[in-house]
Design an enzyme around this catalytic site. Structure first.
Site, PDB file in Angstrom:
ATOM      1  N   ASP A 624     -10.522 -10.353  -1.186  1.00 32.69           N
ATOM      2  CA  ASP A 624      -9.070 -10.318  -0.970  1.00 32.69           C
ATOM      3  C   ASP A 624      -8.469 -11.721  -1.084  1.00 32.69           C
ATOM      4  O   ASP A 624      -7.439 -11.905  -1.744  1.00 32.69           O
ATOM      5  CB  ASP A 624      -8.765  -9.692   0.399  1.00 32.69           C
ATOM      6  N   LYS A 628      -5.902 -13.682  -3.898  1.00 30.75           N
ATOM      7  CA  LYS A 628      -4.707 -14.492  -3.565  1.00 30.75           C
ATOM      8  C   LYS A 628      -4.822 -15.873  -4.217  1.00 30.75           C
ATOM      9  O   LYS A 628      -3.823 -16.405  -4.729  1.00 30.75           O
ATOM     10  CB  LYS A 628      -4.568 -14.639  -2.053  1.00 30.75           C
TER      11      LYS A 628
HETATM   12  N1  LIG Z   1      -1.959  -4.797   5.268  1.00 27.32           N
HETATM   13  C1  LIG Z   1      -1.374  -5.926   4.980  1.00 27.32           C
HETATM   14  O1  LIG Z   1      -1.025  -6.719   5.838  1.00 27.32           O
HETATM   15  C2  LIG Z   1      -1.110  -6.266   3.557  1.00 27.32           C
HETATM   16  C3  LIG Z   1      -1.459  -5.421   2.571  1.00 27.32           C
HETATM   17  N2  LIG Z   1      -1.235  -5.731   1.281  1.00 27.32           N
HETATM   18  C4  LIG Z   1      -1.641  -4.793   0.250  1.00 27.32           C
HETATM   19  O2  LIG Z   1      -0.939  -3.574   0.413  1.00 27.32           O
HETATM   20  C5  LIG Z   1      -1.705  -2.509  -0.120  1.00 27.32           C
HETATM   21  C6  LIG Z   1      -1.701  -1.359   0.873  1.00 27.32           C
HETATM   22  O3  LIG Z   1      -2.304  -1.723   2.053  1.00 27.32           O
HETATM   23  P1  LIG Z   1      -2.329  -0.682   3.268  1.00 27.32           P
HETATM   24  O4  LIG Z   1      -1.052   0.027   3.351  1.00 27.32           O
HETATM   25  O5  LIG Z   1      -2.790  -1.441   4.425  1.00 27.32           O
HETATM   26  O6  LIG Z   1      -3.438   0.330   2.770  1.00 27.32           O
HETATM   27  P2  LIG Z   1      -3.615   1.858   3.215  1.00 27.32           P
HETATM   28  O7  LIG Z   1      -5.026   2.205   2.954  1.00 27.32           O
HETATM   29  O8  LIG Z   1      -3.095   2.065   4.575  1.00 27.32           O
HETATM   30  O9  LIG Z   1      -2.682   2.643   2.200  1.00 27.32           O
HETATM   31  C7  LIG Z   1      -2.971   2.750   0.845  1.00 27.32           C
HETATM   32  C8  LIG Z   1      -2.249   3.960   0.328  1.00 27.32           C
HETATM   33  O10 LIG Z   1      -2.461   4.040  -1.057  1.00 27.32           O
HETATM   34  C9  LIG Z   1      -2.708   5.411  -1.384  1.00 27.32           C
HETATM   35  N3  LIG Z   1      -3.361   5.539  -2.680  1.00 27.32           N
HETATM   36  C10 LIG Z   1      -4.594   5.215  -3.070  1.00 27.32           C
HETATM   37  N4  LIG Z   1      -4.753   5.514  -4.371  1.00 27.32           N
HETATM   38  C11 LIG Z   1      -3.600   6.036  -4.810  1.00 27.32           C
HETATM   39  C12 LIG Z   1      -3.144   6.564  -6.051  1.00 27.32           C
HETATM   40  N5  LIG Z   1      -3.907   6.603  -7.120  1.00 27.32           N
HETATM   41  N6  LIG Z   1      -1.864   7.030  -6.118  1.00 27.32           N
HETATM   42  C13 LIG Z   1      -1.072   7.015  -5.073  1.00 27.32           C
HETATM   43  N7  LIG Z   1      -1.457   6.545  -3.862  1.00 27.32           N
HETATM   44  C14 LIG Z   1      -2.711   6.064  -3.731  1.00 27.32           C
HETATM   45  C15 LIG Z   1      -3.550   5.872  -0.244  1.00 27.32           C
HETATM   46  O11 LIG Z   1      -3.606   7.278  -0.232  1.00 27.32           O
HETATM   47  P3  LIG Z   1      -4.380   8.087   0.918  1.00 27.32           P
HETATM   48  O12 LIG Z   1      -3.520   7.964   2.119  1.00 27.32           O
HETATM   49  O13 LIG Z   1      -4.415   9.450   0.372  1.00 27.32           O
HETATM   50  O14 LIG Z   1      -5.695   7.425   1.045  1.00 27.32           O
HETATM   51  C16 LIG Z   1      -2.792   5.260   0.905  1.00 27.32           C
HETATM   52  O15 LIG Z   1      -1.721   6.102   1.248  1.00 27.32           O
HETATM   53  C17 LIG Z   1      -3.066  -3.101  -0.414  1.00 27.32           C
HETATM   54  O16 LIG Z   1      -3.181  -3.357  -1.796  1.00 27.32           O
HETATM   55  C18 LIG Z   1      -3.074  -4.406   0.337  1.00 27.32           C
HETATM   56  O17 LIG Z   1      -3.861  -5.399  -0.247  1.00 27.32           O
HETATM   57  C19 LIG Z   1      -0.620  -6.879   0.919  1.00 27.32           C
HETATM   58  C20 LIG Z   1      -0.226  -7.763   1.861  1.00 27.32           C
HETATM   59  C21 LIG Z   1      -0.478  -7.553   3.278  1.00 27.32           C
HETATM   60  N1  LIG Z   2      -6.174  -7.889   4.212  1.00 28.88           N
HETATM   61  C1  LIG Z   2      -5.246  -8.910   3.950  1.00 28.88           C
HETATM   62  C2  LIG Z   2      -3.875  -8.387   4.188  1.00 28.88           C
HETATM   63  C3  LIG Z   2      -2.891  -9.159   3.456  1.00 28.88           C
HETATM   64  O1  LIG Z   2      -2.936  -9.414   2.290  1.00 28.88           O
HETATM   65  C4  LIG Z   2      -5.484 -10.098   4.832  1.00 28.88           C
HETATM   66  O2  LIG Z   2      -6.337  -9.996   5.677  1.00 28.88           O
HETATM   67  O3  LIG Z   2      -4.846 -11.120   4.639  1.00 28.88           O
END
Ligand SMILES: NC(=O)C1=CN([C@@H]2O[C@H](COP(=O)(O)OP(=O)(O)OC[C@H]3O[C@@H](n4cnc5c(N)ncnc54)[C@H](OP(=O)(O)O)[C@@H]3O)[C@@H](O)[C@H]2O)C=CC1
Ligand SMILES: N[C@@H](CC=O)C(=O)O
Length: 759
Positions: A624, A628
């Site tokens: 991850d 970045k």
């Molecule tokens: N958490 C954080 O603080 C941060 C996160 N991010 C990025 O944000 C993204 C999401 O993170 P987060 O919300 O925590 O992850 P989650 O696992 O909570 O959510 C991911 C979602 O994506 C869905 N998904 C997976 N494949 C597909 C597809 N083919 N089509 C449509 N939907 C799909 C999943 O579906 P299902 O529910 O069915 O599994 C789920 O709803 C990641 O890429 C992460 O790196 C970036 C910055 C900070």
């Molecule tokens: N998993 C990531 C979430 C943000 O990108 C982190 O730990 O920084």
């Protein structure tokens, strides 16, 4: 007008006419002594005959009629209605004659032959059997004629001629249309239909394509010029369609008043009634107040914002300045004492089906009013309008403000949210709560068309209701094979925003296709952005298609690191190094891990708090942060520097499936306990540190001194230390939460705002 009738009317159709030009006003002036003779009428009709070419016989007839009117008035031997009725009679004679001369057979018909007022029946104002009998005879005696009927005039119950008041001809037209069950009624006027506001005040109002009957009724009660209150009355029981069109532009579609009740919950038009006076009648009971209102209505005088105050026993309402004398004398004749409290006031009203049931419309209305000094807000007795009274001087300013607020937001760019997990849910929640404010500040409405997770998707071309996406998704369409993209094909080539809040490689592989479809992209998903070759290809297609890719949350979540690097770079600074802690989850874990709780226990908490990736091994492996680093390196121009990356865990602990990883908890805990012991032995701290220079991109798990600048962070903080030509001895530090639902979803919304502002 004759050309329109000739091209549009068929035998048996009814054309209702009002008096030509100023004729009714001149007849009134003649009655009231305002003009000494009917010579102005004779001049007018002589001119009209020369221009439209009706027969000399009709002109002679008009001359005789004018003479007769003058004599009647001289002898004071006339009824006002009888005199005024001439205006419409001449009009119908002229039009039927001109039509016949043009080869369209037409008969002038006196409306008193078919329109007789009913006794006090509000809903059915005219006698149906009287009309049926008269019209039946007409149809059988003149089956191949168009009937040109005089408007404004009817018979009362005693069979005397009576006038139907202001806009009486439109009233006659809708009444006749209803009585004969006409399939459609067209009201021909000098405007192209109903506009979103008065074109005399608002320079570019929009044409309202359709109104529901409730909207038309609400509009008419607010004094709309085109649709008078009485005109709408027969439409309440009418089954056909009603059109409002301009006789200057007969081919334009105009406004349709439809019987369908479509709860669009949006403002359709804003009415404006100025030069009103507020009348107050004190010391009366509710029954007396109702009697006064009835009496005023019987005189065909419109009153607005009627209100009876039960505690103060007073009735208040607004009327037009020209009606003040008539209203006050009527009330005085009823032994009550009216006072005129305010003059030069304007009533401005929003009209739209059920708008009062939409708290966002009410809130927006109230918010706009807060910058104006308004007199009173009024909630009429229907749920389709909302009114305010303001002095005439400031009324146009308020109308312009409201019109901009309710109609000039640019059309929305539809949004699709891929991913309904930690971040996706929060994004939708924030949009739902803030759509109104966002729309205001961006001058664009926000509309989410579709939402998907890996199993299901939901979509609605007019925008999804965002308050129950969970419920909608549970019954949504299958998305196990990314079927959402088949549905989205209809948007290829149209402006649309894809928000990727998945962590899915299959979605990031589609970015080039998104760009080719001319779709903008906002990604929190780091996979595409961190692949420099692929990212370049995507950017290049987007640039060709003038579309934008926003990805601020792919490094530092909501922190403005990418924007700051870009701004410094564009301003001419030379960035030499960016270093820091780029993982929110590992920042939190290494701050919290002091041996009292096991590492995997804390890892579960970090996952619950949405600090980790969906698969937390992506964080521990360094993948991850590596993404970045690569994203930032591209922005810094360091993307070709050699890489030296270390995982934050030993490789063998990552092997296998995710379930196997959790089964190795004991070994994982022993591994991190060992690292913690080493850190303690050195009186230091564990930190996962990234460094980017043009020479090297590195990532290492380090033991640092407690005085190190990266030592004292809040748990979960990211820190970015930027050393540049301008920030050499005292580096620029950007620090704050680097992971979590709110900050990341907030960052996505920032990207959305920037994108919609075209940044
Ligand atoms: N958490 C954080 O603080 C941060 C996160 N991010 C990025 O944000 C993204 C999401 O993170 P987060 O919300 O925590 O992850 P989650 O696992 O909570 O959510 C991911 C979602 O994506 C869905 N998904 C997976 N494949 C597909 C597809 N083919 N089509 C449509 N939907 C799909 C999943 O579906 P299902 O529910 O069915 O599994 C789920 O709803 C990641 O890429 C992460 O790196 C970036 C910055 C900070
Ligand atoms: N998993 C990531 C979430 C943000 O990108 C982190 O730990 O920084």
């Amino acid at each position: 007008m004759s050309e329109i009738v000739k091209s549009q009317a068929s035998p048996g159709d009814v054309v209702v006419v009002s008096a030509n030009g100023n004729v009714t006003n001149w007849l009134l002036a003649l009655i009231e002594g305002g003009i000494p003779s009917g010579s102005i009428l004779l001049e007018y009709f002589t001119g009209l005959q020369a221009s439209v070419g009706f027969s000399q016989e009709i002109l002679k007839q008009i001359q005789l009629d004018v003479k007769a009117i003058e004599t009647l008035i001289e002898q004071s031997h006339y009824s006002q209605s009888d005199v005024l009725a001439y205006g419409e009679a001449w009009s119908s004679l002229i039009l039927s004659n001109v039509l016949s001369l043009k080869g369209c057979k037409a008969q002038a018909i006196d409306s008193c032959r078919c329109l007789k007022l009913n006794t006090d029946t509000y809903q059915y104002p005219f006698d149906q059997s009287f009309a049926d009998k008269a019209l039946g005879q007409l149809y059988s005696s003149e089956p191949d004629s168009v009937f040109v009927v005089t408007g404004y005039i009817a018979l009362d119950q005693e069979l005397n001629k009576t006038t139907l008041g202001r806009n009486g001809s439109d009233f006659s037209a809708t009444a006749l249309g209803n009585l004969i069950n006409a399939p459609s009624i067209t009201i021909w006027t000098d405007v192209s239909g109903i506009y979103t506001a008065d074109p005399k005040i608002i320079s570019k109002p929009l044409l309202v394509e359709s109104l529901t009957l409730c909207e038309a009724q609400a509009l008419s009660e607010l004094g709309a010029n085109v649709l008078h209150e009485k005109t709408v009355l027969p439409l309440l029981s009418y089954k056909g369609s009603v059109h409002i069109k301009s006789f200057d532009k007969p081919n334009e579609p105009g406004t349709v008043v439809s019987q369908e009740i479509t709860p669009t919950n949006r403002v359709k038009t804003i009415t404006f009634k100025s030069k009103l006076n507020k009348v107050c009648v004190h010391s009366i009971d509710e029954l007396q107040a109702r009697r006064i209102q009835k009496k005023i209505a019987e005189k065909s005088i419109a009153s607005y914002v009627n209100g009876y105050d039960i505690t103060q026993h007073k009735l208040t309402f607004y009327i037009e300045k020209s009606d003040v004398f008539s209203v006050t004398s009527t009330i005085k004749a009823m032994q009550h004492y009216p006072s005129v409290l305010l003059s030069n006031m304007t009533l401005i009203s929003l009209v739209g089906q059920n708008i009062r049931q939409d708290k966002r419309i009410i809130e927006r209305f109230i918010r706009r009013l807060s910058s104006f000094d308004t007199q009173e807000i009024h909630y009429p007795n229907n749920s389709h309008s909302l009114s305010v009274v303001i002095d005439d001087e400031h009324a146009e300013g308020l109308l312009r403000d409201l019109h901009t607020s309710f109609f000039y937001q640019e059309p929305t760019v539809p949004i699709v949210v891929l991913g309904y997990g930690n971040i996706g849910k929060k994004v939708i929640e924030l949009v739902d709560k803030g759509a109104e404010r966002l729309g205001q500040s961006l001058n664009r409405s926000i509309q989410i068309l579709a939402v998907a997770n890996s199993k299901r998707f939901v979509c609605e071309s007019n925008g999804l209701a965002l308050d129950n996406i969970d419920g909608l998704l549970s019954n949504g369409n299958d998305n196990t094979d990314d079927q959402i993209f088949s549905w989205l094909e209809r948007y290829a080539g149209r402006e649309l925003i894809i928000v990727d809040v998945t962590a899915s490689k299959s979605i990031s592989d589609r970015y080039k296709g998104f760009a080719e479809n001319k779709w903008h992209i906002i990604s929190a998903n780091k996979i595409a952005a961190s692949d420099k070759d692929y990212a370049r290809q995507v950017e290049s297609v987007l640039e060709d298609n003038r579309r934008i890719w926003k990805k601020n949350t792919t490094a530092g979540a909501g922190l403005p690191i990418q924007a700051s690097i870009k701004n410094l770079h564009e301003a001419g600074d030379q960035i030499e190094e960016v270093s820091g802690i780029f993982s929110g989850s590992l920042s939190w874990l290494f701050s919290e891990f002091d041996g009292t709780k096991s590492f995997t226990n804390l890892l579960e908490v970090a996952q619950d708090n949405a600090y980790t990736e969906p698969d937390p091994r992506e964080d521990l492996s360094g993948n991850d942060v590596i993404r970045k680093i690569r994203i930032l390196a591209q922005q810094l121009g360091f993307e070709d520097a050699p890489e030296d990356f270390e995982a934050a865990i030993s490789d063998e602990l990552l092997e296998g499936e995710l379930v196997e990883f959790w089964q190795k908890s004991e070994a994982i805990n022993t591994y991190y306990q060992g690292l913690l012991d080493q850190a303690k032995a050195k009186d230091g701290l564990l930190r996962y540190i990234a460094t980017l220079t043009p020479q090297k991109l590195s990532l290492k798990l380090e033991f640092i001194d407690k005085s190190h600048p990266f030592a004292s962070l809040n748990p979960c903080d990211n820190v970015f230390q930027v050393i540049s030509a301008w920030y050499k001895d005292n580096p620029l530090i950007i620090q704050g939460p680097g992971a979590g639902r709110e900050v990341t979803a907030g960052g996505v919304l920032n990207d959305l705002c920037d994108l919609l502002r075209g940044h």
